[in-house]
Motif scaffolding. Structure first.
Motif: not given
Length: 388
Positions: A99-100, A103-104, A192, A205, A208-209, A213
């Motif tokens: 998921k991360t 998104k990035y 996150a 979360a 990792y985000a 980022n």
């Protein structure tokens, strides 16, 4: 009590050689932080009975990137244990990492590689008081401006309750599994899970985000490689190597550069630089713009290559084709001797400092060229012997 106070005064004056006391320095920081909106109660709590930690200065002067060669540095960091732990991290957190990554735009194995280098996947995040480390380094004149900015940033984070007052980290004030400096937490930290905090110690979360980022903002391009191992032909002009020289992959191929396994380079107009971290006797790498993003995280070429190589191994790629060179390490004093000798011979390295920076490498390249050696600019044991 008197002896402790005397020792503190002695250490403070001998290590820092400052014109004002640590307490006077904190008063200056207090004023600046207040002007920037930090509450009095936060500063009072953070600075309560705060004393400097001189050992942080010694750590700052002895960073590993400054005195290790490529193989010593990489083999110590990209080893079997770290590979196995990295693969476990990828497997056990596959859904969240996916998921991360989506998104990035940063692959999961790249995110995990950074965690591997920074904190051994969160297993070592440092146990020093962030406030004490940053205040100590800010008080030291050498990099006071940088660390004062970080000290005020950590006060802001504590004031907003983004991180706790007793937050711990490295001797340099880096925190959590990603080892972010406070200004990076402010600029790139991600809450996150929307709990009002950026927990880089315990919340995967957020960890990792925040890492993804940061890389995204540094310019990571989705779907592109960081680079690859390369082979350089004999009689190659090593003046063409270095991050400040760029050619397309097709142009490098026309000059005889090949993949590390001796196959042809892909046909591409991607811009790339050719780097040789141990000179002509060591491995070579063709690096692309995602390598620039890695360097944005940490300006050390050895660090960047280690992250890149670890990410490749976590992604299932083979070991490097180049063979390890067992070369003695140079001490800071050895490098200073090289710099002094080159200066005496008329090759300007600047003021000797024991760190092989760009000016020292340029002087080395000129010296090598003048005496008929391969002018790769590598400041290593072979050069040290030649200059004895």
């Amino acid at each position: 009590m008197f002896l402790r106070f005397f020792c503190l005064i002695f250490l403070t004056t001998s290590v820092f050689a400052s014109s004002h006391s640590f307490e006077e320095f904190l008063d200056q920081v207090r004023k600046t932080a207040t002007e920037q909106g930090v509450s009095k109660s936060t500063i009072d709590k953070a600075f309560f009975e705060l004393t400097p930690r001189p050992s942080a200065i010694a750590s700052d002067k002895a960073q590993a990137e400054f005195n290790q060669n490529f193989w010593h540095y990489v083999n110590k960091r990209v080893n079997k244990v770290r590979l196995n732990n990295g693969k476990d991290t990828l497997k056990n957190n596959a859904s969240l990492l996916s998921k991360t990554s989506e998104k990035y735009g940063v692959p999961a194995y790249v995110i995990v590689a950074f965690l591997g280098l920074e904190s051994n996947y969160g297993n070592y995040m440092g146990s020093e008081s962030l406030i004490r480390s940053l205040a100590t380094l800010a008080y030291d004149k050498r990099r006071s401006k940088f660390f004062t900015r970080e000290l005020i940033a950590v006060l802001k984070l504590m004031d907003k309750k983004t991180i706790p007052f007793d937050a711990t980290g490295s001797w340099a004030g880096a925190m959590g599994a990603v080892q972010f400096m406070p200004t990076n937490v402010i600029a790139y930290g991600v809450d996150a899970n929307n709990d009002g905090k950026v927990d880089l110690w315990n919340e995967k979360a957020d960890i990792y985000a925040s890492a993804a980022n940061f890389l995204n903002k540094l310019g990571w391009k989705k779907g592109e490689k960081w680079g690859r191992e390369a082979l350089i032909p004999k009689n190659f002009d090593y003046q063409l190597t270095g991050l400040d020289n760029e050619k397309t992959v097709n142009e490098w191929a026309a000059l005889g550069v090949r993949r590390g396994n001796n196959s042809n380079l892909p046909k591409s107009n991607f811009k790339a630089s050719l780097i040789v971290p141990m000179g002509h006797r060591g491995p070579a790498f063709l690096v692309y713009r995602n390598f620039d993003a890695i360097m944005g995280w940490n300006r050390s070429i050895l660090y960047a290559l280690s992250v890149a190589y670890l990410s490749d191994r976590l992604n299932g790629n083979a070991k490097l084709s180049a063979k390890t060179i067992d070369e003695p390490l140079l001490s800071k004093e050895d490098i200073m001797q090289i710099q002094n000798t080159l200066n005496l011979l008329g090759y300007d390295t600047g003021t000797p400092d024991g760190m092989a920076g760009s000016k020292t490498r340029k002087a080395t390249r000129q010296f090598q060229s003048d005496i008929g050696l391969t002018a790769d600019g590598y400041v290593g044991y072979e050069l040290f012997q030649q200059l004895q």
